[in-house]
Design a protein around this motif. Structure first.
Motif, short mmCIF file in Angstrom:
data_model
loop_
_atom_site.label_atom_id
_atom_site.label_comp_id
_atom_site.label_asym_id
_atom_site.label_seq_id
_atom_site.Cartn_x
_atom_site.Cartn_y
_atom_site.Cartn_z
N GLN A 113 3.00 -1.40 13.55
CA GLN A 113 2.85 -1.44 15.01
C GLN A 113 3.73 -0.40 15.69
N LYS A 114 4.76 0.07 14.98
CA LYS A 114 5.65 1.10 15.53
C LYS A 114 5.16 2.51 15.20
N LEU A 115 4.20 2.59 14.29
CA LEU A 115 3.78 3.90 13.79
C LEU A 115 2.34 4.24 14.13
N ALA A 116 1.55 3.24 14.49
CA ALA A 116 0.14 3.45 14.79
C ALA A 116 -0.13 3.07 16.24
N SER A 117 -1.32 3.40 16.72
CA SER A 117 -1.64 3.11 18.12
C SER A 117 -1.84 1.61 18.34
N GLU A 118 -1.65 1.20 19.58
CA GLU A 118 -1.81 -0.21 19.94
C GLU A 118 -3.24 -0.68 19.64
N LYS A 119 -4.21 0.18 19.92
CA LYS A 119 -5.61 -0.19 19.69
C LYS A 119 -5.89 -0.39 18.20
N SER A 120 -5.34 0.48 17.37
CA SER A 120 -5.55 0.34 15.93
C SER A 120 -4.94 -0.95 15.40
N ILE A 121 -3.77 -1.29 15.91
CA ILE A 121 -3.12 -2.52 15.46
C ILE A 121 -3.92 -3.73 15.93
N GLN A 122 -4.42 -3.67 17.17
CA GLN A 122 -5.24 -4.80 17.65
C GLN A 122 -6.50 -4.94 16.81
N ASN A 123 -7.11 -3.82 16.46
CA ASN A 123 -8.29 -3.88 15.58
C ASN A 123 -7.94 -4.51 14.23
N ALA A 124 -6.78 -4.14 13.70
CA ALA A 124 -6.37 -4.73 12.41
C ALA A 124 -6.17 -6.23 12.54
N LEU A 125 -5.61 -6.65 13.68
CA LEU A 125 -5.43 -8.10 13.91
C LEU A 125 -6.79 -8.80 13.98
N ASP A 126 -7.80 -8.06 14.44
CA ASP A 126 -9.17 -8.61 14.51
C ASP A 126 -9.94 -8.39 13.20
N ASN A 127 -9.20 -8.01 12.15
CA ASN A 127 -9.77 -7.77 10.82
C ASN A 127 -10.71 -6.56 10.78
N PHE A 161 0.83 -1.20 0.00
CA PHE A 161 0.00 0.00 0.00
C PHE A 161 0.87 1.26 0.00
N ASP A 162 0.35 2.32 -0.63
CA ASP A 162 1.12 3.55 -0.81
C ASP A 162 1.13 4.44 0.42
N PHE A 163 0.02 4.47 1.14
CA PHE A 163 -0.05 5.35 2.29
C PHE A 163 -1.08 4.80 3.28
N HIS A 164 -1.02 5.32 4.51
CA HIS A 164 -1.86 4.81 5.59
C HIS A 164 -2.30 5.96 6.49
N THR A 165 -3.44 5.79 7.11
CA THR A 165 -3.90 6.73 8.13
C THR A 165 -4.52 5.91 9.28
N GLU A 166 -4.79 6.61 10.37
CA GLU A 166 -5.60 6.03 11.45
C GLU A 166 -6.88 6.84 11.54
N SER A 167 -8.01 6.18 11.54
CA SER A 167 -9.28 6.90 11.61
C SER A 167 -9.64 7.16 13.07
N PRO A 168 -10.58 8.08 13.32
CA PRO A 168 -11.01 8.34 14.71
C PRO A 168 -11.58 7.11 15.41
N MET A 169 -12.00 6.11 14.64
CA MET A 169 -12.50 4.86 15.22
C MET A 169 -11.37 3.91 15.60
N GLU A 170 -10.12 4.44 15.56
CA GLU A 170 -8.92 3.66 15.88
C GLU A 170 -8.79 2.45 14.96
N LEU A 171 -8.88 2.74 13.69
CA LEU A 171 -8.69 1.73 12.66
C LEU A 171 -7.52 2.14 11.78
N VAL A 172 -6.71 1.17 11.39
CA VAL A 172 -5.69 1.43 10.38
C VAL A 172 -6.38 1.42 9.02
#
Length: 222
Positions: free
Chosen positions: A164-178, A115-126
């Motif tokens: 995981q080094k650039l985004a919040s722990e919660k966002s990464i956990q959400n990504a792990l949960d799809n 992917f070219d770029f990434h953000t974190e949304s207010p819902m703590e999603l990558v």
């Protein structure tokens, strides 16, 4: 919710961005690339590693592409312009947190394989973004199909090791949960821009992406 006759639980957002001054945007992108505050927030070892990765990419982008921008947009510059402008739009309109451009933290200097770029949304999603530029036409289909292909190849999952080094722990956990989202950002060349967004949303690729939490379609008019 129902949007354009499609029922979905996915949060769907369509954004039209118009760029008025190409040279000014090139200078803004250079400033963004040179801002290494994201590296300073990492641990000592990661700072060393990511500085080394970013250095060659920044030099290449600034000296070979961004410093040579005039009034026309080349395909290579166009994709950076689309990526950065889409991230800015999400930051300003939807309060997303921008994550450093992927090519700065991936090991491959240019033409990154994910992917070219990434953000974190207010819902703590990558949110994983793909940018496509063409001087004519609106390549939304290319961007959407590329996203689906990357998901099939699990490139979003592979990127979590760095993210995981650039985004919040919660966002990464959400990504792990799809729980995550995707952005298809594309150059917008059409008189009827609304029709382009409607067509994009009705592609098979977009319908596939409605299975995720959030989907952003961002057309950049240059």
């Amino acid at each position: 919710m129902s949007i354009h006759g499609i029922s979905t639980e996915c949060g769907v957002y369509m954004i039209h961005v118009k760029i008025l001054d190409i040279n000014h945007r090139a200078k803004e992108i250079i400033d963004t690339l040179l801002d290494r505050s994201w590296i300073k927030r990492l641990g000592v070892i990661d700072q060393k590693a990511y500085n080394a990765r970013a250095e060659k990419t920044i030099t290449h982008l600034v000296e070979n592409i961004l410093n040579h921008v005039e009034d026309t947009v080349t395909e290579e510059f166009g994709e950076y312009l689309i990526s950065d402008s889409a991230g800015n739009a999400l930051s300003e309109v939807h309060k997303h947190k921008k994550i450093a451009l992927a090519e700065l933290w991936k090991e491959q200097m240019t033409g990154n394989p994910g992917f070219d770029f990434h953000t974190e949304s207010p819902m703590e999603l990558v949110i994983f973004g793909e940018a496509k530029f063409k001087s004519s036409g609106s390549p939304y289909t290319v961007a959407l199909n590329q996203i689906v292909s990357f998901i099939t190849d699990q490139k979003d999952v592979m990127e979590l090791a760095d993210l995981q080094k650039l985004a919040s722990e919660k966002s990464i956990q959400n990504a792990l949960d799809n729980k995550k989202g995707f952005i298809a950002a594309f150059s917008l060349n059409a008189k009827n821009q609304s029709a382009i967004f409607e067509k994009a949303l009705k592609t098979d690729a977009a319908k596939n992406l409605l299975n995720f939490a959030e989907l952003y379609l961002i057309g950049i008019e240059i």
